[in-house]
Design a protein around this motif. Structure first.
Motif, PDB file in Angstrom:
ATOM      1  N   THR A 133       0.830  -1.212   0.000  1.00 14.94           N
ATOM      2  CA  THR A 133       0.000   0.000   0.000  1.00 14.94           C
ATOM      3  C   THR A 133       0.862   1.259   0.000  1.00 14.94           C
ATOM      4  OG1 THR A 133      -1.631  -1.231   1.250  1.00 14.94           O
ATOM      5  CG2 THR A 133      -1.845   1.167   1.276  1.00 14.94           C
ATOM      6  N   VAL A 134       1.882   1.277   0.853  1.00 16.88           N
ATOM      7  CA  VAL A 134       2.738   2.475   0.946  1.00 16.88           C
ATOM      8  C   VAL A 134       3.514   2.687  -0.360  1.00 16.88           C
ATOM      9  CG1 VAL A 134       4.732   3.502   2.109  1.00 16.88           C
ATOM     10  CG2 VAL A 134       2.931   2.402   3.449  1.00 16.88           C
ATOM     11  N   LEU A 135       4.030   1.604  -0.936  1.00 18.20           N
ATOM     12  CA  LEU A 135       4.750   1.755  -2.214  1.00 18.20           C
ATOM     13  C   LEU A 135       3.825   2.346  -3.279  1.00 18.20           C
ATOM     14  CD1 LEU A 135       7.016   0.129  -0.842  1.00 18.20           C
ATOM     15  CD2 LEU A 135       7.250  -1.185  -2.964  1.00 18.20           C
ATOM     16  N   GLU A 136       2.598   1.780  -3.343  1.00 21.53           N
ATOM     17  CA  GLU A 136       1.622   2.236  -4.334  1.00 21.53           C
ATOM     18  C   GLU A 136       1.297   3.719  -4.133  1.00 21.53           C
ATOM     19  OE1 GLU A 136      -1.230  -1.123  -4.743  1.00 21.53           O
ATOM     20  OE2 GLU A 136      -2.683   0.576  -4.832  1.00 21.53           O
ATOM     21  N   GLY A 139       3.838   6.065  -5.293  1.00 20.80           N
ATOM     22  CA  GLY A 139       4.202   6.048  -6.716  1.00 20.80           C
ATOM     23  C   GLY A 139       5.462   5.250  -7.001  1.00 20.80           C
ATOM     24  N   VAL A 140       5.779   4.287  -6.118  1.00 20.73           N
ATOM     25  CA  VAL A 140       6.921   3.395  -6.363  1.00 20.73           C
ATOM     26  C   VAL A 140       6.338   2.090  -6.886  1.00 20.73           C
ATOM     27  CG1 VAL A 140       8.851   2.146  -5.317  1.00 20.73           C
ATOM     28  CG2 VAL A 140       8.325   4.490  -4.579  1.00 20.73           C
ATOM     29  N   PRO A 152      16.961   6.366  -3.583  1.00 25.02           N
ATOM     30  CA  PRO A 152      16.059   7.399  -4.137  1.00 25.02           C
ATOM     31  C   PRO A 152      14.573   7.017  -4.006  1.00 25.02           C
ATOM     32  CG  PRO A 152      17.411   6.372  -5.868  1.00 25.02           C
ATOM     33  CD  PRO A 152      17.954   5.917  -4.562  1.00 25.02           C
ATOM     34  N   ALA A 153      14.270   5.726  -4.075  1.00 28.37           N
ATOM     35  CA  ALA A 153      12.868   5.304  -3.923  1.00 28.37           C
ATOM     36  C   ALA A 153      12.380   5.606  -2.509  1.00 28.37           C
ATOM     37  CB  ALA A 153      12.744   3.810  -4.210  1.00 28.37           C
ATOM     38  N   LEU A 154      13.255   5.384  -1.524  1.00 28.98           N
ATOM     39  CA  LEU A 154      12.871   5.665  -0.136  1.00 28.98           C
ATOM     40  C   LEU A 154      12.693   7.168   0.088  1.00 28.98           C
ATOM     41  CD1 LEU A 154      15.179   3.113   1.782  1.00 28.98           C
ATOM     42  CD2 LEU A 154      12.710   2.922   1.338  1.00 28.98           C
ATOM     43  N   GLU A 159       8.941  11.808   0.790  1.00 27.36           N
ATOM     44  CA  GLU A 159       8.252  12.994   0.265  1.00 27.36           C
ATOM     45  C   GLU A 159       6.734  12.764   0.204  1.00 27.36           C
ATOM     46  OE1 GLU A 159      12.299  13.634  -2.107  1.00 27.36           O
ATOM     47  OE2 GLU A 159      10.473  13.333  -3.334  1.00 27.36           O
ATOM     48  N   ALA A 160       6.337  11.527   0.037  1.00 26.71           N
ATOM     49  CA  ALA A 160       4.895  11.214  -0.015  1.00 26.71           C
ATOM     50  C   ALA A 160       4.284  11.168   1.381  1.00 26.71           C
ATOM     51  CB  ALA A 160       4.687   9.875  -0.731  1.00 26.71           C
TER      52      ALA A 160
END
Ligand code: GAL
Length: 396
Positions: A133-136, A139-140, A152-154, A159-160
């Motif tokens: 859920t958090v990845l989605e 936007g990852v 960078p993904a983290l 930022e989200a």
């Protein structure tokens, strides 16, 4: 005529399994032992270090329990050399289960060719559990398969508005994260040169420096509640979908199972970051040496119960680990466990855990170096390098 209470082999078992998943797992052993006619007395102490210290105090103080938990590896070396632990080689021969176990774990439970501890599971220690859920929502699209891409993904996840890395700020957890990065980014060869060979050149290598750098970059990606937090309270950040990833052993999966969550559906799991190399370790029970025939009988029944195929399946399903014997029916195990079981088929896709490779004193020294670096944002990678070199020198 039913056995009277006095006749029941009474077994006091010391361990550190206090989280929801851990309690559910140890209860399967207690139930199996009682079903086999014994009386189980549970002595649980939160935190591995606290429980091991309590066990050592009891044993050295002449008040040993019937059995006590340690990690598979070198933590009970001193107790063996003091002659305080009962060898169980005869029980292994009698039970015939030794040949169904991974050689590396049998060796880690043996001294001079004799078994002094009963391995009861295989825990993979370098899993990455993640909230889909958090990845989605961040936007990852998918979990990155390298640490270079993960950082960078983290940051994007931060930022989200989510916690990128769920980490419990305790030295053993901080070191477990470091070791997972070292194995994933540095590779098995470097990892073994560091912890098996205590090779100074490897510590001064570019590969090691890079792993320390990656580790350092994660310091700003945890939440304010991280310092001192237990691993299972940390897992609840993923359960509540407020954090993205937790890098930890598959005991985390026991918490998800205990919360009724299904792997791969409700949450994701990856070994390391790419499902190629499993850091293998686990738990053992040691049986203090005793002249008390009733205690010996209780220890025999404990061994027989804990290593039985049924108990192995029930315990490991609840615990999140994998059965230590390869002749247990694992069809009921989940998608994550099946990935681990696959890597257990070949020694090439396994690396021994830290506790198997280093003594308890060196483990403590390494934890000090790693936790000082983690908790001091101005500390430099060179501090870790010199810290490791010093720790190896002291170990000699
Ligand atoms: C480890 C142990 C696991 C697990 C974890 C957290 O040392 O091997 O079984 O429960 O501690 O308590």
């Amino acid at each position: 005529m039913p056995a009277s209470a006095q006749d029941k082999p009474r077994a006091e078992v010391m361990h550190w399994w206090t989280s929801g998943g851990e309690s559910a797992a140890i209860k399967t052993f207690a139930d199996a032992y009682e079903k086999a006619g014994g009386e189980w007395v549970d002595t649980a102490t939160a935190g591995g270090e606290n429980s091991r210290a309590a066990t050592i105090n009891r044993m050295v103080g002449g008040q040993p329990p019937t059995a006590a938990q340690f990690n598979t590896g070198r933590q009970f070396d001193d107790l063996v050399s003091q002659g305080l632990i009962r060898p169980i080689e005869a029980l292994a021969e009698e039970g015939g289960w030794k040949k169904a176990m991974p050689t590396a774990l049998v060796e880690a439970a043996s001294r001079d060719g004799e078994m002094y501890a009963l391995p009861i599971n295989v825990h993979g220690q370098n899993w990455t559990f993640y909230s889909k859920t958090v990845l989605e929502k961040s936007g990852v699209a998918e979990l990155p398969s390298t640490w270079e891409a993960m950082i960078p993904a983290l940051q994007k996840i931060k930022e989200a508005g989510f916690t990128p890395l769920a980490l419990g700020g305790q030295p053993w957890q901080e070191r477990a994260l470091f070791n997972a990065i070292l194995l994933q980014q540095g590779g098995k060869d470097l990892y073994m040169r560091i912890y098996r060979d205590k090779d100074e050149e490897a510590v001064r290598s570019e590969g090691f420096a890079k792993a320390v750098e990656t580790y350092g970059a994660l310091r700003g990606l945890v939440d304010a509640g991280s310092p001192g937090r237990s691993w299972n309270d940390t897992t609840s950040l993923l359960l509540r979908d407020t954090a993205a990833i937790q890098v930890m052993g598959d005991w985390v999966k026991g918490e998800f199972t205990n919360a009724g969550k299904t792997p791969s559906e409700d949450y994701g799991c990856t070994i390391g970051l790419d499902d190629t190399m499993l850091m293998v370790g686990g738990d053992v029970f040691v049986f203090p040496k005793t002249e008390d025939e009733a205690q010996k009988k209780a220890q025999d029944l404990l061994v027989e119960t804990m290593i039985s195929k049924d108990a192995q399946a029930a315990f490991n399903l609840a615990k999140g680990s994998m059965p230590v014997r390869n002749d247990v029916d694992t069809s009921a195990f989940d998608a994550c466990a099946k990935k681990g079981l696959e890597l257990l088929k070949s020694e090439d896709s396994q690396a021994p855990v830290f506790e198997i490779l280093v003594s308890a004193s060196l483990a403590g020294a390494v934890d000090d170096v790693v936790t000082q670096f983690w908790n001091n944002p101005s500390a430099q990678p060179e501090d870790v390098v010199e810290g490791f070199v010093n720790a190896f020198e002291v170990e000699g």
